[in-house]
Design a protein around this motif. Structure first.
Motif, PDB file in Angstrom:
ATOM      1  N   GLU A   1      38.680  42.123  43.595  1.00 50.76           N
ATOM      2  CA  GLU A   1      38.786  40.685  43.317  1.00 50.76           C
ATOM      3  C   GLU A   1      38.181  39.842  44.443  1.00 50.76           C
ATOM      4  N   THR A   2      38.340  40.280  45.694  1.00 51.71           N
ATOM      5  CA  THR A   2      37.796  39.513  46.817  1.00 51.71           C
ATOM      6  C   THR A   2      36.358  39.912  47.139  1.00 51.71           C
ATOM      7  N   TYR A   3      35.947  41.080  46.683  1.00 51.91           N
ATOM      8  CA  TYR A   3      34.608  41.587  46.998  1.00 51.91           C
ATOM      9  C   TYR A   3      33.475  40.605  46.680  1.00 51.91           C
ATOM     10  N   PRO A   4      33.404  40.043  45.464  1.00 50.65           N
ATOM     11  CA  PRO A   4      32.262  39.163  45.173  1.00 50.65           C
ATOM     12  C   PRO A   4      32.145  37.979  46.139  1.00 50.65           C
ATOM     13  N   THR A   5      33.254  37.364  46.486  1.00 49.26           N
ATOM     14  CA  THR A   5      33.226  36.220  47.405  1.00 49.26           C
ATOM     15  C   THR A   5      32.717  36.646  48.778  1.00 49.26           C
ATOM     16  N   LEU A   6      33.225  37.772  49.269  1.00 45.97           N
ATOM     17  CA  LEU A   6      32.799  38.264  50.583  1.00 45.97           C
ATOM     18  C   LEU A   6      31.325  38.653  50.562  1.00 45.97           C
ATOM     19  N   ALA A   7      30.909  39.354  49.514  1.00 41.82           N
ATOM     20  CA  ALA A   7      29.526  39.807  49.424  1.00 41.82           C
ATOM     21  C   ALA A   7      28.552  38.635  49.328  1.00 41.82           C
ATOM     22  N   ILE A   8      28.910  37.639  48.550  1.00 42.02           N
ATOM     23  CA  ILE A   8      28.035  36.463  48.424  1.00 42.02           C
ATOM     24  C   ILE A   8      27.927  35.737  49.764  1.00 42.02           C
ATOM     25  N   ALA A   9      29.034  35.559  50.456  1.00 41.43           N
ATOM     26  CA  ALA A   9      29.007  34.878  51.763  1.00 41.43           C
ATOM     27  C   ALA A   9      28.129  35.627  52.753  1.00 41.43           C
ATOM     28  N   LEU A  10      28.256  36.952  52.803  1.00 43.10           N
ATOM     29  CA  LEU A  10      27.447  37.742  53.738  1.00 43.10           C
ATOM     30  C   LEU A  10      25.967  37.722  53.344  1.00 43.10           C
ATOM     31  N   THR A  11      25.694  37.807  52.047  1.00 46.45           N
ATOM     32  CA  THR A  11      24.309  37.760  51.584  1.00 46.45           C
ATOM     33  C   THR A  11      23.670  36.422  51.943  1.00 46.45           C
ATOM     34  N   GLU A  12      24.415  35.340  51.776  1.00 49.74           N
ATOM     35  CA  GLU A  12      23.884  34.016  52.114  1.00 49.74           C
ATOM     36  C   GLU A  12      23.713  33.858  53.622  1.00 49.74           C
ATOM     37  N   ALA A  13      24.621  34.403  54.416  1.00 48.36           N
ATOM     38  CA  ALA A  13      24.480  34.345  55.879  1.00 48.36           C
ATOM     39  C   ALA A  13      23.227  35.095  56.307  1.00 48.36           C
ATOM     40  N   TYR A  14      23.030  36.261  55.732  1.00 47.47           N
ATOM     41  CA  TYR A  14      21.837  37.053  56.044  1.00 47.47           C
ATOM     42  C   TYR A  14      20.578  36.266  55.684  1.00 47.47           C
ATOM     43  N   GLY A  15      20.564  35.671  54.505  1.00 50.15           N
ATOM     44  CA  GLY A  15      19.404  34.897  54.065  1.00 50.15           C
ATOM     45  C   GLY A  15      19.121  33.695  54.954  1.00 50.15           C
ATOM     46  N   GLN A  16      20.172  32.992  55.388  1.00 52.89           N
ATOM     47  CA  GLN A  16      19.995  31.829  56.258  1.00 52.89           C
ATOM     48  C   GLN A  16      19.399  32.250  57.612  1.00 52.89           C
ATOM     49  N   ALA A  17      19.863  33.361  58.159  1.00 50.10           N
ATOM     50  CA  ALA A  17      19.312  33.851  59.433  1.00 50.10           C
ATOM     51  C   ALA A  17      17.836  34.210  59.265  1.00 50.10           C
ATOM     52  N   GLN A  18      17.507  34.863  58.162  1.00 48.95           N
ATOM     53  CA  GLN A  18      16.112  35.230  57.906  1.00 48.95           C
ATOM     54  C   GLN A  18      15.238  33.988  57.720  1.00 48.95           C
ATOM     55  N   GLU A  19      15.759  32.977  57.048  1.00 47.81           N
ATOM     56  CA  GLU A  19      14.999  31.735  56.858  1.00 47.81           C
ATOM     57  C   GLU A  19      14.726  31.053  58.190  1.00 47.81           C
ATOM     58  N   CYS A  20      15.680  31.101  59.103  1.00 52.02           N
ATOM     59  CA  CYS A  20      15.469  30.525  60.431  1.00 52.02           C
ATOM     60  C   CYS A  20      14.329  31.247  61.128  1.00 52.02           C
TER      61      CYS A  20
END
Length: 187
Positions: A123-142
């Motif tokens: 139940e918590t997995y999707p929220t955690l996975a999306i947050a980490l995926t977005e953090a990874y993407g933001q770092a890469q965009e920088c």
């Protein structure tokens, strides 16, 4: 004679308990190393978890994620600080613009890494996975901003890459734990 039996039983109980504790510690170390070896950045994963003093977190995937994510938060905070410092001192308008955008992206990275892995389930997995995926993407965009069209000096690539690697490792551990329990995985 009864006193000797009680004493011997007590000693055997203590020895058995100590063996169980020592065995479980060995298993925890083997567990996180086994999990880390499945990740892309396995040496970093092992180093980060091994160096963490919180032995209670080294016994489960949620603990592994907590340790690795805490390291990602520390790296992201240092990167944010370096970006802020460079923003105050740079006079190059192109670099200043890229750093300003990176600062905003790293605000998002820091926000997204503020996750609680203690309740790690389907139940918590999707929220955690999306947050980490977005953090990874933001770092890469920088990193892309600072290297397009050409690398800007001073480079933040080592810090950004380290943060990205650690976030990716957290996401991989999260996926290894949950992907076999649900139909789809993120990342």
């Amino acid at each position: 004679m009864a006193t000797i039996r009680v004493g011997l039983t007590l000693v055997l109980s203590i020895v058995t308990f100590l063996l169980l504790v020592l065995t479980s510690r060995g298993t925890a170390a083997e567990d996180f190393q086994t999990w880390c070896k499945k990740t892309t950045h396995n040496a970093k994963c092992i180093d980060v978890i091994s160096a963490d003093p919180r032995s209670d977190l080294k016994t489960s995937p949620s603990g592994f994620c907590t340790i690795v994510n805490d390291e990602a938060k520390a790296i992201a905070a240092r990167t944010t600080s370096k970006i802020s410092s460079l923003l105050r001192t740079t006079t190059d308008p192109l670099l200043k613009s890229a750093l300003q955008e990176c600062s905003e992206k790293y605000d998002s990275v820091n926000f997204r890494l503020d996750q609680d892995f203690s309740v790690l389930n389907h139940e918590t997995y999707p929220t955690l996975a999306i947050a980490l995926t977005e953090a990874y993407g933001q770092a890469q965009e920088c990193e892309d901003l600072l290297n397009d069209p050409k690398p800007l000096e001073p480079s933040l690539t080592p810090e950004i890459q380290t943060a990205s690697d650690i976030v990716e490792t957290t996401l991989q551990i999260l996926n290894f734990n949950e992907c076999n329990k649900i139909d789809s995985c993120i990342g």
